[in-house]
Design a protein around this motif. Structure first.
Motif, PDB file in Angstrom:
ATOM      1  N   HIS A  98     -70.497  22.136   0.274  1.00 50.89           N
ATOM      2  CA  HIS A  98     -69.671  23.295  -0.033  1.00 50.89           C
ATOM      3  C   HIS A  98     -69.386  23.303  -1.533  1.00 50.89           C
ATOM      4  CE1 HIS A  98     -65.825  21.025  -0.282  1.00 50.89           C
ATOM      5  NE2 HIS A  98     -65.362  22.117  -0.865  1.00 50.89           N
ATOM      6  N   SER A  99     -69.025  24.463  -2.029  1.00 48.07           N
ATOM      7  CA  SER A  99     -68.817  24.605  -3.467  1.00 48.07           C
ATOM      8  C   SER A  99     -67.495  25.310  -3.725  1.00 48.07           C
ATOM      9  CB  SER A  99     -69.968  25.417  -4.075  1.00 48.07           C
ATOM     10  OG  SER A  99     -69.786  25.605  -5.464  1.00 48.07           O
ATOM     11  N   GLU A 100     -66.922  25.018  -4.876  1.00 50.27           N
ATOM     12  CA  GLU A 100     -65.698  25.670  -5.300  1.00 50.27           C
ATOM     13  C   GLU A 100     -65.863  26.189  -6.727  1.00 50.27           C
ATOM     14  OE1 GLU A 100     -62.591  23.045  -2.585  1.00 50.27           O
ATOM     15  OE2 GLU A 100     -62.442  22.946  -4.775  1.00 50.27           O
ATOM     16  N   LEU A 101     -65.321  27.382  -6.944  1.00 56.62           N
ATOM     17  CA  LEU A 101     -65.315  27.993  -8.270  1.00 56.62           C
ATOM     18  C   LEU A 101     -63.851  28.080  -8.702  1.00 56.62           C
ATOM     19  CD1 LEU A 101     -66.892  29.496 -10.547  1.00 56.62           C
ATOM     20  CD2 LEU A 101     -66.428  31.615  -9.279  1.00 56.62           C
ATOM     21  N   ASN A 102     -63.543  27.431  -9.812  1.00 54.80           N
ATOM     22  CA  ASN A 102     -62.184  27.406 -10.332  1.00 54.80           C
ATOM     23  C   ASN A 102     -62.070  28.340 -11.528  1.00 54.80           C
ATOM     24  OD1 ASN A 102     -61.163  25.128  -8.639  1.00 54.80           O
ATOM     25  ND2 ASN A 102     -62.796  24.047  -9.710  1.00 54.80           N
ATOM     26  N   LEU A 103     -61.099  29.226 -11.463  1.00 54.90           N
ATOM     27  CA  LEU A 103     -60.872  30.190 -12.535  1.00 54.90           C
ATOM     28  C   LEU A 103     -59.472  29.940 -13.080  1.00 54.90           C
ATOM     29  CD1 LEU A 103     -62.088  33.370 -10.583  1.00 54.90           C
ATOM     30  CD2 LEU A 103     -63.489  31.698 -11.805  1.00 54.90           C
ATOM     31  N   SER A 104     -59.349  29.676 -14.372  1.00 60.07           N
ATOM     32  CA  SER A 104     -58.045  29.357 -14.932  1.00 60.07           C
ATOM     33  C   SER A 104     -57.688  30.317 -16.062  1.00 60.07           C
ATOM     34  CB  SER A 104     -58.022  27.911 -15.431  1.00 60.07           C
ATOM     35  OG  SER A 104     -58.977  27.744 -16.456  1.00 60.07           O
ATOM     36  N   SER A 105     -56.409  30.273 -16.451  1.00 58.69           N
ATOM     37  CA  SER A 105     -55.898  31.148 -17.517  1.00 58.69           C
ATOM     38  C   SER A 105     -56.381  32.577 -17.298  1.00 58.69           C
ATOM     39  CB  SER A 105     -56.348  30.642 -18.898  1.00 58.69           C
ATOM     40  OG  SER A 105     -55.923  29.322 -19.110  1.00 58.69           O
ATOM     41  N   LEU A 106     -56.162  33.061 -16.098  1.00 57.46           N
ATOM     42  CA  LEU A 106     -56.740  34.333 -15.693  1.00 57.46           C
ATOM     43  C   LEU A 106     -56.277  35.495 -16.554  1.00 57.46           C
ATOM     44  CD1 LEU A 106     -56.666  33.864 -11.841  1.00 57.46           C
ATOM     45  CD2 LEU A 106     -58.694  34.212 -13.255  1.00 57.46           C
ATOM     46  N   GLU A 107     -57.216  36.411 -16.787  1.00 61.06           N
ATOM     47  CA  GLU A 107     -56.961  37.619 -17.555  1.00 61.06           C
ATOM     48  C   GLU A 107     -57.246  38.825 -16.666  1.00 61.06           C
ATOM     49  OE1 GLU A 107     -59.497  37.343 -20.946  1.00 61.06           O
ATOM     50  OE2 GLU A 107     -58.572  35.489 -21.687  1.00 61.06           O
ATOM     51  N   LEU A 108     -56.712  39.987 -17.086  1.00 59.24           N
ATOM     52  CA  LEU A 108     -56.929  41.204 -16.306  1.00 59.24           C
ATOM     53  C   LEU A 108     -58.417  41.465 -16.092  1.00 59.24           C
ATOM     54  CD1 LEU A 108     -54.277  43.601 -17.877  1.00 59.24           C
ATOM     55  CD2 LEU A 108     -54.109  42.307 -15.748  1.00 59.24           C
ATOM     56  N   GLY A 109     -59.211  41.177 -17.100  1.00 56.92           N
ATOM     57  CA  GLY A 109     -60.654  41.434 -17.040  1.00 56.92           C
ATOM     58  C   GLY A 109     -61.410  40.539 -16.080  1.00 56.92           C
ATOM     59  N   ASP A 110     -60.734  39.524 -15.535  1.00 46.96           N
ATOM     60  CA  ASP A 110     -61.388  38.658 -14.553  1.00 46.96           C
ATOM     61  C   ASP A 110     -61.357  39.264 -13.155  1.00 46.96           C
ATOM     62  OD1 ASP A 110     -59.848  35.819 -16.192  1.00 46.96           O
ATOM     63  OD2 ASP A 110     -61.830  36.713 -16.526  1.00 46.96           O
ATOM     64  N   SER A 111     -60.640  40.362 -12.998  1.00 46.96           N
ATOM     65  CA  SER A 111     -60.610  41.044 -11.707  1.00 46.96           C
ATOM     66  C   SER A 111     -62.018  41.505 -11.354  1.00 46.96           C
ATOM     67  CB  SER A 111     -59.678  42.253 -11.762  1.00 46.96           C
ATOM     68  OG  SER A 111     -58.346  41.847 -11.993  1.00 46.96           O
ATOM     69  N   ALA A 112     -62.500  41.085 -10.202  1.00 46.20           N
ATOM     70  CA  ALA A 112     -63.882  41.372  -9.811  1.00 46.20           C
ATOM     71  C   ALA A 112     -64.117  40.825  -8.409  1.00 46.20           C
ATOM     72  CB  ALA A 112     -64.873  40.714 -10.784  1.00 46.20           C
ATOM     73  N   LEU A 113     -65.325  41.088  -7.913  1.00 48.84           N
ATOM     74  CA  LEU A 113     -65.805  40.447  -6.690  1.00 48.84           C
ATOM     75  C   LEU A 113     -66.602  39.226  -7.093  1.00 48.84           C
ATOM     76  CD1 LEU A 113     -67.197  43.248  -4.355  1.00 48.84           C
ATOM     77  CD2 LEU A 113     -65.655  41.423  -3.675  1.00 48.84           C
ATOM     78  N   TYR A 114     -66.336  38.112  -6.451  1.00 46.69           N
ATOM     79  CA  TYR A 114     -67.074  36.882  -6.731  1.00 46.69           C
ATOM     80  C   TYR A 114     -67.881  36.532  -5.485  1.00 46.69           C
ATOM     81  CZ  TYR A 114     -64.365  36.538 -10.955  1.00 46.69           C
ATOM     82  OH  TYR A 114     -63.824  36.797 -12.189  1.00 46.69           O
ATOM     83  N   PHE A 115     -69.195  36.460  -5.671  1.00 49.05           N
ATOM     84  CA  PHE A 115     -70.087  36.165  -4.556  1.00 49.05           C
ATOM     85  C   PHE A 115     -70.670  34.770  -4.689  1.00 49.05           C
ATOM     86  CE2 PHE A 115     -70.306  39.992  -2.195  1.00 49.05           C
ATOM     87  CZ  PHE A 115     -70.185  41.046  -3.088  1.00 49.05           C
ATOM     88  N   CYS A 116     -70.818  34.160  -3.551  1.00 50.31           N
ATOM     89  CA  CYS A 116     -71.554  32.923  -3.438  1.00 50.31           C
ATOM     90  C   CYS A 116     -72.831  33.225  -2.649  1.00 50.31           C
ATOM     91  CB  CYS A 116     -70.698  31.907  -2.690  1.00 50.31           C
ATOM     92  SG  CYS A 116     -71.555  30.441  -2.133  1.00 50.31           S
ATOM     93  N   ALA A 117     -73.904  32.572  -3.010  1.00 50.74           N
ATOM     94  CA  ALA A 117     -75.147  32.701  -2.275  1.00 50.74           C
ATOM     95  C   ALA A 117     -75.762  31.324  -2.115  1.00 50.74           C
ATOM     96  CB  ALA A 117     -76.122  33.631  -2.995  1.00 50.74           C
ATOM     97  N   SER A 118     -76.575  31.159  -1.089  1.00 47.61           N
ATOM     98  CA  SER A 118     -77.252  29.878  -0.915  1.00 47.61           C
ATOM     99  C   SER A 118     -78.726  30.109  -0.607  1.00 47.61           C
ATOM    100  CB  SER A 118     -76.601  29.048   0.196  1.00 47.61           C
ATOM    101  OG  SER A 118     -76.854  29.595   1.478  1.00 47.61           O
ATOM    102  N   SER A 119     -79.520  29.074  -0.860  1.00 48.42           N
ATOM    103  CA  SER A 119     -80.936  29.120  -0.515  1.00 48.42           C
ATOM    104  C   SER A 119     -81.435  27.707  -0.296  1.00 48.42           C
ATOM    105  CB  SER A 119     -81.757  29.799  -1.614  1.00 48.42           C
ATOM    106  OG  SER A 119     -81.914  28.931  -2.719  1.00 48.42           O
ATOM    107  N   GLY A 120     -82.635  27.618   0.277  1.00 47.88           N
ATOM    108  CA  GLY A 120     -83.221  26.305   0.481  1.00 47.88           C
ATOM    109  C   GLY A 120     -83.570  25.714  -0.863  1.00 47.88           C
ATOM    110  N   GLY A 121     -84.475  26.397  -1.585  1.00 46.06           N
ATOM    111  CA  GLY A 121     -84.804  26.011  -2.948  1.00 46.06           C
ATOM    112  C   GLY A 121     -85.420  24.649  -3.102  1.00 46.06           C
ATOM    113  N   THR A 122     -85.942  24.104  -2.050  1.00 48.66           N
ATOM    114  CA  THR A 122     -86.502  22.746  -2.159  1.00 48.66           C
ATOM    115  C   THR A 122     -88.022  22.790  -2.150  1.00 48.66           C
ATOM    116  OG1 THR A 122     -86.580  22.453   0.226  1.00 48.66           O
ATOM    117  CG2 THR A 122     -84.561  21.788  -0.900  1.00 48.66           C
ATOM    118  N   GLY A 123     -88.619  21.774  -2.715  1.00 51.15           N
ATOM    119  CA  GLY A 123     -90.072  21.607  -2.633  1.00 51.15           C
ATOM    120  C   GLY A 123     -90.812  22.872  -2.980  1.00 51.15           C
TER     121      GLY A 123
END
Lengths: 114, 116
Positions: B73-98
């Motif tokens: 699992h993964s975590e995205l940490n956003l600090s010292s937030l500003e108004l311009g950081d308002s958005a949709l944040y997407f996570c995606a996954s893939s196999g990506g191996t070999g």
């Protein structure tokens, strides 16, 4: 580096009209090409893909052909429906070093009116 | 259902605060990607992990950081937030191996962040 260029939207069509959304790319090697669709309030989902030159991807009436000579992967549908209203993203994927690199276009918003 | 889970779905916070967004990738996928999508619909690539290691960085601000844990699992940490950081944040996954450098990405439904 790799890049994907899509036609700017929004594209507004009447129901049953023919759809084309242009996509061209720049890439090294032999990438795979994808179209993703994003319906309102949702994440992107894979619509179709093609992994080598001259391959045709198809799904839900949409088609796109991998054209290496013109570096294009245009999305087409013969007769659009209101339910096709969404944002469409063209993307390429390949290898950079030892990992998968994915590059998206800017997205094209499609609005279909009854 | 893509199999990718993002929490929370919505987050409202004030400027200057810090938040953590969480992503559970599809079962078996080793690669995790984070994207930011603003109102003008463009997708901005932030960062990519593969099996716990950072593999690529995009337009990620220094105020933002991420990590992928041993359970993938993964975590995205956003600090010292500003108004311009308002958005949709997407996570995606893939196999990506070999030989799967051409695996499709599987997206979660995103976290909508509103900074007031």
């Amino acid at each position: 580096g790799d890049s994907v260029t899509q036609m700017e939207g929004p594209v507004t069509l009447s129901e049953e009209a023919f759809l084309t959304i242009n996509c061209t790319y720049t890439a090294t090697g032999y990438p795979s090409l994808f179209w993703y669709v994003q319906y309102p309030g949702e994440g992107l989902q894979l619509l179709l893909k093609a992994t080598k030159a001259d391959d045709k991807g198809s799904n839900k009436g949409f088609e796109a052909t991998y054209r290496k000579e013109t570096t294009s992967f245009h999305l087409e549908k013969g007769s659009v429906q209101v339910s096709d209203s969404a944002v469409y993203f063209c993307a390429l994927s390949g290898r950079l070093g030892g990992y998968q690199k994915v590059t998206f276009g800017t997205g094209t918003k499609l609005q279909v009116i009854p | 259902d893509s199999g990718v889970t993002q929490t929370p779905k919505h987050l409202i916070t004030a400027t200057g605060q810090r938040v953590t967004l969480r992503c559970s990738p599809r079962s078996g996928d080793l690669s995790v990607y984070w994207y930011q999508q603003s109102l003008d619909q463009g997708l901005q690539f932030l960062i990519q992990y593969y099996n716990g290691e950072e593999r690529a960085k995009g337009n990620i601000l220094e105020r933002f950081s991420a990590q992928q844990f041993p359970d993938l699992h993964s975590e995205l940490n956003l600090s010292s937030l500003e108004l311009g950081d308002s958005a949709l944040y997407f996570c995606a996954s893939s196999g990506g191996t070999g030989s799967s450098y051409n695996s499709p990405l599987h997206f979660g439904n995103g976290t909508r962040l509103t900074v007031t």
